[in-house]
Design an enzyme around this catalytic site. Structure first.
Site, short mmCIF file in Angstrom:
data_model
loop_
_atom_site.label_atom_id
_atom_site.label_comp_id
_atom_site.label_asym_id
_atom_site.label_seq_id
_atom_site.Cartn_x
_atom_site.Cartn_y
_atom_site.Cartn_z
N GLN A 58 -7.62 0.38 3.86
CA GLN A 58 -8.51 -0.10 4.93
C GLN A 58 -9.92 -0.39 4.42
O GLN A 58 -10.69 -1.08 5.08
CB GLN A 58 -8.62 0.96 6.05
CG GLN A 58 -7.37 1.13 6.87
CD GLN A 58 -7.05 -0.06 7.75
OE1 GLN A 58 -7.93 -0.82 8.16
NE2 GLN A 58 -5.78 -0.24 8.06
N CYS B 133 2.03 3.62 13.97
CA CYS B 133 3.18 4.51 13.86
C CYS B 133 3.32 5.34 15.12
O CYS B 133 4.41 5.53 15.64
CB CYS B 133 3.02 5.42 12.65
SG CYS B 133 2.78 4.49 11.15
N THR C 86 11.30 -8.29 -11.55
CA THR C 86 10.65 -9.60 -11.61
C THR C 86 9.55 -9.66 -10.55
O THR C 86 9.77 -9.29 -9.40
CB THR C 86 11.68 -10.72 -11.40
OG1 THR C 86 12.68 -10.58 -12.41
CG2 THR C 86 11.04 -12.10 -11.49
N ASN D 102 -7.53 4.48 9.04
CA ASN D 102 -6.95 3.31 9.70
C ASN D 102 -7.02 3.38 11.23
O ASN D 102 -6.90 2.37 11.89
CB ASN D 102 -5.51 3.10 9.25
CG ASN D 102 -4.69 4.36 9.28
OD1 ASN D 102 -5.00 5.32 8.58
ND2 ASN D 102 -3.65 4.38 10.08
N SER E 107 -3.70 -2.98 -0.57
CA SER E 107 -2.63 -3.78 0.03
C SER E 107 -3.20 -5.16 0.38
O SER E 107 -4.34 -5.27 0.82
CB SER E 107 -2.12 -3.09 1.29
OG SER E 107 -1.14 -3.89 1.90
N ALA E 108 -2.38 -6.21 0.20
CA ALA E 108 -2.88 -7.58 0.41
C ALA E 108 -2.94 -7.97 1.89
O ALA E 108 -3.84 -8.69 2.30
CB ALA E 108 -2.00 -8.58 -0.34
N HIS E 109 -2.00 -7.47 2.70
CA HIS E 109 -1.90 -8.02 4.06
C HIS E 109 -2.97 -7.50 5.01
O HIS E 109 -3.06 -7.95 6.14
CB HIS E 109 -0.50 -7.81 4.64
CG HIS E 109 -0.18 -6.42 5.11
ND1 HIS E 109 -0.25 -6.06 6.44
CD2 HIS E 109 0.22 -5.32 4.45
CE1 HIS E 109 0.12 -4.80 6.56
NE2 HIS E 109 0.40 -4.33 5.36
N GLY F 111 0.81 -1.21 0.00
CA GLY F 111 0.00 0.00 0.00
C GLY F 111 0.85 1.26 0.00
O GLY F 111 0.53 2.24 -0.68
C1 LIG Z 1 -1.60 -0.33 6.11
C2 LIG Z 1 -1.93 0.93 5.40
C3 LIG Z 1 -1.08 1.46 4.40
C4 LIG Z 1 0.25 0.84 4.08
O1 LIG Z 1 0.14 -0.39 3.42
P1 LIG Z 1 1.40 -1.38 3.42
O2 LIG Z 1 1.01 -2.48 2.52
O3 LIG Z 1 1.58 -1.83 4.85
O4 LIG Z 1 2.58 -0.61 2.93
C5 LIG Z 1 -1.48 2.60 3.75
N1 LIG Z 1 -2.65 3.20 4.04
C6 LIG Z 1 -3.48 2.74 4.98
C7 LIG Z 1 -4.76 3.44 5.23
C8 LIG Z 1 -3.15 1.59 5.69
O5 LIG Z 1 -3.99 1.14 6.63
#
Ligand SMILES: *Cc1c(COP(=O)(O)O)cnc(C)c1O
Length: 389
Positions: free
Chosen positions: A179, A325, A237, A151, A199-201, A71
Site C-alpha cells: 500500500q 477479505c 518462465t 490497507n 505489487s503492481a496492481h 504481493g
Molecule cells: C493488496 C495487498 C497485498 C496482496 O497483494 P496481491 O498482489 O494482491 O497478492 C498484500 N499486502 C497489502 C498491504 C495489500 O494491500
C-alpha cells in the site's frame, strides 16, 4: 448511471500508457527470455529494464529486485524463506495485529510448524510504538515483519525507527510495502529494511505480478525450484508482459509522485470534510497525520456497513467495508478491532479510497448519495436509539 470507483486500495485500473507498453510482448516480442537467439535477448532486455524501473522507485539496486506473482507471494516468500533459512538461529518471529492476511495467515502456518509468533498491539491511532517492538525481541527472534502502510485505515508505520531497532538487535526486518508503493516515498537505503514486498496492481499496473526487494547480503532461500529465472531464486518462465507493465507503472509512479499525492490528499480531505460536516455521528478512524493520501475509513453510527455498501453500489458507487477479505464474512475487521474500536462501530465502517482517476464531481456525487442513504437507513434502523435528528 454514473459509475464512481472509490476502492483504489483494493486494486487500480491499468493505465493506458502501461497497457501500451505491455501489448507488444504478447504478440510480437514473445520470445522466451531464457532463449539465446535475438527474439529471446530482446525480451531479456525488457525484463532488465523493468527491474531497474522498479528498483529506482524504492532506491534499490536492480540486483536486489526479484519478480513474483504479486504481493501475497512476496510476503509468503519473505516469511517462509527467512523462517526456514534461519531456523538454526531461532524460531521467534514478530509481526503486528494489523497486518494483511498474506502476513497473518503465513504466520499462522509457521506457528503450526514450530515457530513462535508475537503479534504486536497497536496504539488507538493504529501505529506501533517503537518500545512495544523493542520489548518483544528475544534471543530467539529471527525476523520482524511490519507493514509500511495499512490497507484498511491507511496508517503509516514508523518503519525507519522500527527497522533501526531490528538492526541494533541483529534481527532481519521485512516490510509489506504494497500500500505504500507510490503513495509514500520509499528509500530502502535510508529506511534500513532488509526485505520489502510490492505489487503492481495497486499502482495502476497489471494483476498477478509483484516483487520482493532483498537487500544485498541477505541470504534468502530459493522459493520455486526449476529453471534459472530470477537469479535461480524463483523459477518459472517470466510473466513477461506483466513484468514490463509493472516496470512502466513504477516509472510513472516515480515521475508523478508529487502530483499524485497532492491530488489524492486534496480529494480525500475534501470528501472527509464534507461527510463530517453534512452527516451527523460520523467518525474518521485513525490519524490524519500518518496516513495514506487516498484513504478514508469512516464509522457511521447505527448503520450496517454492508447495507451502505449495497445501496451505494445500486447508485454505481464502489467502496469497501474495511477490508476486501472481511467484507465476505461477518467477522469484524481485525485492524479496527486491534485499534480498540467497539464491535458495533466496526460493523458501521466504510473504507473509501480515492485515486488518480477520481474527480471532485465524483466526490460531490458520492457525498450527496451517501447523505441520503445514511438518512434513510437511520430512519429504519432498529439500533437507532436517538430518534428525530
Ligand atoms: C493488496 C495487498 C497485498 C496482496 O497483494 P496481491 O498482489 O494482491 O497478492 C498484500 N499486502 C497489502 C498491504 C495489500 O494491500
Amino acid at each position: 448511471m454514473r459509475q464512481v470507483y472509490l476502492d483504489y486500495s483494493a486494486t487500480t485500473p491499468v493505465k493506458q500508457e502501461v497497457l501500451n507498453e505491455m501489448l507488444p510482448y504478447y504478440t510480437e516480442n514473445y520470445g522466451n527470455p531464457s532463449s539465446l537467439y535475438s527474439l529471446g535477448l530482446k525480451t531479456k532486455e525488457a525484463i532488465d529494464k523493468a527491474r531497474s524501473q522498479v528498483a529506482s522507485l524504492i532506491n534499490a539496486d536492480s540486483k536486489e529486485i526479484f519478480f513474483t506473482a504479486g504481493g501475497t507471494e512476496a510476503d509468503n516468500w519473505a516469511l517462509m524463506g527467512i523462517a526456514d533459512g534461519l531456523k538454526h538461529k531461532g524460531n521467534h518471529i514478530i509481526t503486528s495485529k494489523v497486518e494483511h492476511h498474506a502476513i497473518l495467515h503465513s504466520c499462522e502456518f509457521l506457528e503450526k510448524h514450530g515457530y513462535d509468533v508475537t503479534y504486536l498491539d497497536v496504539e488507538p491511532d493504529g501505529r506501533i510504538k517503537p518500545e512495544t517492538l523493542e520489548k518483544a525481541i528475544t534471543s530467539k527472534t529471527i525476523l520482524i515483519s511490519i507493514m509500511m502502510v495499512n490497507n484498511e485505515v491507511g496508517t503509516v508505520q514508523p518503519i525507519r525507527e522500527l527497522a533501526g531497532i531490528a538492526n541494533r538487535h541483529n534481527v532481519l526486518f521485512h516490510t509489506d510495502a504494497v500500500q505504500a508503493l507510490g503513495n509514500v516515498s520509499i528509500d530502502v537505503k535510508s529506511l534500513g529494511v532488509d526485505l520489502l514486498s510490492m505489487s503492481a496492481h495497486k499502482i495502476y499496473g497489471p494483476k498477478g505480478v509483484g516483487a520482493l526487494f532483498v537487500r544485498k547480503g541477505v541470504r534468502l532461500p530459493n522459493f520455486l525450484h526449476g529453471g534459472a529465472q530470477e537469479m535461480g531464486k524463483r523459477a518459472g518462465t517470466e510473466n513477461l508482459p506483466a513484468i514490463v507493465g509493472f516496470g512502466k507503472a513504477s516509472e510513472l509512479a516515480k515521475e508523478n509522485f508529487n502530483d499524485h499525492v497532492k491530488h489524492l490528499s486534496e480529494l480525500r480531505n475534501y470528501m472527509v470534510d464534507r461527510i463530517v460536516a453534512e452527516i451527523p455521528k460520523v467518525y474518521l478512524n485513525g490519524t490524519l497525520k500518518y496516513r495514506h493520501p487516498g484513504n478514508a475509513n469512516l464509522t457511521f453510527d447505527y448503520i450496517e456497513g454492508e447495507s451502505l455498501l449495497i445501496l451505494l453500489d445500486s447508485k454505481g458507487i464502489s467502496v469497501s467495508t474495511g477490508s476486501a477479505c472481511s467484507s465476505k464474512s461477518l467477522k469484524p475487521s481485525h485492524v479496527l478491532d486491534a485499534m480498540g474500536i467497539p464491535w458495533e462501530q466496526i460493523h458501521g465502517t466504510l473504507r473509501i479510497t480515492v485515486g488518480d482517476f477520481t474527480t471532485k464531481e465524483d466526490i460531490d456525487y458520492v457525498v450527496d448519495q451517501l447523505r441520503n442513504i445514511v438518512e434513510t437507513l437511520r430512519k429504519i434502523s432498529p439500533i437507532n436509539d436517538e430518534k428525530g435528528w
